[in-house]
Motif scaffolding. Structure first.
Motif, PDB file in Angstrom:
ATOM      1  N   ASN A  89      -1.050  -3.921   5.006  1.00 36.92           N
ATOM      2  CA  ASN A  89      -1.881  -2.888   6.000  1.00 36.92           C
ATOM      3  C   ASN A  89      -2.763  -2.042   5.277  1.00 36.92           C
ATOM      4  OD1 ASN A  89      -0.983  -4.485   7.995  1.00 36.92           O
ATOM      5  ND2 ASN A  89       0.447  -2.937   8.792  1.00 36.92           N
ATOM      6  N   ASN A  90      -2.106  -1.360   4.136  1.00 42.60           N
ATOM      7  CA  ASN A  90      -2.950  -0.364   3.138  1.00 42.60           C
ATOM      8  C   ASN A  90      -4.194  -1.179   2.706  1.00 42.60           C
ATOM      9  OD1 ASN A  90      -0.858   1.307   3.721  1.00 42.60           O
ATOM     10  ND2 ASN A  90       0.124   1.381   1.658  1.00 42.60           N
ATOM     11  N   ALA A  91      -4.021  -2.394   2.153  1.00 43.94           N
ATOM     12  CA  ALA A  91      -5.013  -2.968   1.721  1.00 43.94           C
ATOM     13  C   ALA A  91      -6.208  -3.360   2.965  1.00 43.94           C
ATOM     14  CB  ALA A  91      -4.848  -4.233   1.178  1.00 43.94           C
ATOM     15  N   ILE A  92      -5.688  -3.707   4.077  1.00 42.62           N
ATOM     16  CA  ILE A  92      -6.760  -3.919   5.143  1.00 42.62           C
ATOM     17  C   ILE A  92      -7.559  -2.673   5.367  1.00 42.62           C
ATOM     18  CG2 ILE A  92      -6.822  -4.366   7.799  1.00 42.62           C
ATOM     19  CD1 ILE A  92      -4.287  -6.309   7.573  1.00 42.62           C
ATOM     20  N   GLU A  97       5.234   1.489  14.230  1.00 41.56           N
ATOM     21  CA  GLU A  97       5.181   2.802  13.494  1.00 41.56           C
ATOM     22  C   GLU A  97       5.482   2.407  12.112  1.00 41.56           C
ATOM     23  OE1 GLU A  97       6.593   5.442  17.434  1.00 41.56           O
ATOM     24  OE2 GLU A  97       8.096   4.835  15.882  1.00 41.56           O
ATOM     25  N   MET A  98       6.620   1.931  11.736  1.00 40.90           N
ATOM     26  CA  MET A  98       7.159   1.550  10.388  1.00 40.90           C
ATOM     27  C   MET A  98       5.953   1.045   9.554  1.00 40.90           C
ATOM     28  SD  MET A  98      10.407  -0.556   9.402  1.00 40.90           S
ATOM     29  CE  MET A  98      11.618   0.686   9.705  1.00 40.90           C
ATOM     30  N   PHE A  99       4.873   0.314   9.900  1.00 39.18           N
ATOM     31  CA  PHE A  99       4.034  -0.217   8.857  1.00 39.18           C
ATOM     32  C   PHE A  99       2.581   0.067   9.209  1.00 39.18           C
ATOM     33  CE2 PHE A  99       7.608  -3.171   8.979  1.00 39.18           C
ATOM     34  CZ  PHE A  99       8.301  -2.850   7.648  1.00 39.18           C
ATOM     35  N   ASP A 100       2.545   1.381  10.146  1.00 37.42           N
ATOM     36  CA  ASP A 100       0.928   1.817  10.626  1.00 37.42           C
ATOM     37  C   ASP A 100       0.248   0.591  11.155  1.00 37.42           C
ATOM     38  OD1 ASP A 100       1.931   4.439   9.518  1.00 37.42           O
ATOM     39  OD2 ASP A 100       1.250   3.458   7.388  1.00 37.42           O
ATOM     40  N   PHE A 101       0.684  -0.282  12.013  1.00 31.35           N
ATOM     41  CA  PHE A 101      -0.008  -1.265  12.827  1.00 31.35           C
ATOM     42  C   PHE A 101      -0.892  -0.163  13.845  1.00 31.35           C
ATOM     43  CE2 PHE A 101       3.097  -4.611  11.279  1.00 31.35           C
ATOM     44  CZ  PHE A 101       1.948  -5.240  10.871  1.00 31.35           C
TER      45      PHE A 101
END
Lengths: 348, 225
Positions: free
Chosen positions: A331-334, A62-66
């Motif tokens: 994760n944003n870049a992905i 949740e913390m890193f939007d996986f």
């Protein structure tokens, strides 16, 4: 972005159906210190109860939007269940993953208890998968992993003994590997039955920095084929370290996903294996989340995608002590760079 | 057979025995070196170590892999165990040698790379203080101080354990800034080694073998001068 859930995004990717963007996930451990700090679970405790394992996985996700949560985090659950014990390092400073304190002296002495699924922390892993299914099973994908036969054998018998015996007393090594193959088939099916959406087979003890491609072909490949023939999709083979010399052999094991680390020359691998298979990799799970600058992160993720991966994921366990801003930037870049079609998967 | 001819023959047997993992051949040749009163240090460096140098080259060419390195190492140790007790101090002369503390950091129970590097230091005539594996970090500091070793070599095979290296380097450099610290292991990169403040680095077990073999190669060249 569409209203596709994280789970749909991951499952469609595995099915090679169009997705809105590349999912952010891993087939290896991805628990993070910022997440476990936020819920007050000390690192050694995340391995010990189903609740802690599931909560730390969900919080990290949740913390890193996986798009997925993955358990367990250490490689000792099966050897421990066989009776080899485990070192948890409860009082050590910093992050230390559990290890196996003693091993069998020879492959022919290994004993696999029939009830190993009931022993030690095997029920903890089962419990964590079930909790994940209950809490996030409709929205996010649930992942787990099992060590490949040779790598698991190296957790049961010293790796140097195993490697030398693979030459000098091959039959004993083969007999152990065959027992492990049967166990792996059953365990993979079991994890799927209790809620895992994918099981990654991590055979990292067989890269070409350790054993020869010839040994891989004769000793490892037939056994990986047997496992993947028996498992349902998705079938994921991960090998880290030196894989350039064996990428074609990996492609001939029956897996639907090949996962490699940053020592692989991705663009060459893609041209060797073609576009008819999923290729995942291969950012450095230590430097990028813990040390790199924002610019380096953008560059590294873009490079992975430009080199032909269908999902950017770390080449090994993510080093847990991530910088929050780095993990989020990865994760944003992905998600941003992953909006374009990849060799094996189209876009909506 | 003349003395020089015999020397050449035994060096060849030691060399080939290591390259082809023939422990019995190495044992026999090493014993004959002693029986015939030949120079023991010469046999170690130009027989056993030269054999290991070729093994390293074969590894570099992807002809040999870690199992072959391990079997060659076993053969080398068979010879070294016989010959080393008989090396005379005057044979060593002023050739470079020193002390090294070596071990695998806490949390890591993989020691193949560490053992290969230890062997190379052994062959090169270093005094090796092997702390084993899964070694508490402060133990490296204590051992370096107790032995006054010039080198501390740290190994980690997994990303999840290499962070311990950074702590050890800081702890040792605080006590003694002149110690040379070498890092090795699959997850370590040159950037990581720089970041951690190490003095030397080897990308992997194989690469470390290459580095150690080069070191021995240089040692042998110096001897030949």
């Amino acid at each position: 972005m569409t209203d596709m859930t994280s789970r749909e995004r991951v499952l469609k990717l595995f099915a090679r159906e169009p997705v809105d963007t590349m999912p952010c996930f891993s087939g290896q451990g991805m628990v993070t210190v910022p997440a476990i700090d936020s819920v007050g679970i000390p690192f050694p405790q995340i391995h010990l109860t189903a609740e802690n394992m599931a909560e730390s996985a969900i919080k990290s996700m949740e913390m890193f939007d996986f798009d997925a949560a993955v358990v367990p985090y250490d490689m000792c659950t099966i050897p421990e269940a066989f009776g080899l014990g485990v070192s948890i390092y409860e009082n050590a400073e910093g992050i230390l993953f559990p290890t196996i304190p003693k091993k069998w002296p020879s492959p022919d002495e290994v004993v696999i208890p029939e009830d190993y699924l009931e022993r030690a922390r095997m029920p903890v892993v089962d419990g964590a998968i079930k909790l994940l299914k209950e809490k996030i099973g409709t929205t996010h994908a649930i992942g787990t992993w099992i060590l490949g036969p040779f790598t698991l054998a190296g957790q049961l018998v010293e790796l140097d003994v195993l490697m030398k015996m693979a030459y000098k007393e091959k039959a004993k090594v083969e007999a152990l590997l065959d027992k492990i193959v049967d166990l792996t088939i059953d365990l993979g099916r079991h994890y799927r039955e209790i809620g895992a959406d994918f099981v990654s087979l991590r055979e990292m003890g067989t890269g070409a920095d350790l054993i020869s491609p010839k040994m891989f072909k004769k000793l490892i490949q037939p056994r990986l084929r047997k496992i993947f023939e028996a498992w349902d999709s998705p079938k994921i083979l991960h090998i880290c370290g030196s894989t350039d010399l064996i990428i074609e052999l990996m492609n001939d094991c029956g897996a639907e996903v090949i996962s490699v680390d940053h020592k692989n020359t991705l663009s060459e691998s893609r041209s060797k294996i073609g576009n008819d298979i999923l290729l995942f990799g291969d950012y450095d799970g230590f430097n990028l989340p813990s040390k790199a600058s924002g610019e380096e992160i953008q560059e590294a993720i873009k490079k992975c995608i430009d080199s032909g991966v269908d999902a950017v994921w770390p080449g090994c366990d993510i080093w847990p002590d991530v910088k929050s801003e780095n993990m989020q930037a990865i994760n944003n870049a992905i998600k941003e760079f992953g909006r374009v079609s990849t060799p094996a998967v189209g876009r909506l | 057979m003349g003395k020089e001819e015999l020397r050449e023959e035994l060096l060849k047997q030691l060399h080939e025995g290591v390259v082809e993992f023939e422990e019995d051949q190495v044992k026999e040749a090493a014993q004959r070196v002693l029986d015939e009163g030949l120079n023991v240090y010469d046999a170690v460096m130009n027989g056993l170590a030269a054999g290991m140098q070729e093994v390293g080259e074969l590894y570099d060419q992807h002809e040999y892999f870690v199992p072959e390195l391990l079997m060659a190492a076993d053969a080398l140790y068979v010879g070294l165990d016989i010959l080393r007790p008989h090396i005379k101090m005057e044979d060593l002369g002023d050739k470079p040698k020193g002390q090294v503390v070596i071990g695998t950091v806490q949390g890591d129970v993989h020691d193949i790379g560490k053992n290969i590097i230890k062997m190379m230091f052994d062959v090169a005539g270093f005094t090796v203080h092997d702390l084993g594996r899964d070694v508490p970090l402060e133990k490296f500091v204590e051992e370096q101080l107790n032995t006054d070793s010039e080198i501390v070599a740290l190994s980690a095979m997994m990303t999840t354990t290499m962070m311990g290296m950074e702590k050890v380097i800081k702890m040792i450099k605080e006590k003694n800034p002149n110690v040379a610290i070498m890092l090795g292991g699959a997850p370590v990169t040159s950037d990581t080694a720089d970041l951690f403040g190490a003095d030397g680095y080897a990308e992997s077990a194989g690469n470390a073998v290459q580095e150690a073999i080069k070191m021995i190669g240089r040692l042998r060249e110096m001897q030949a001068k």
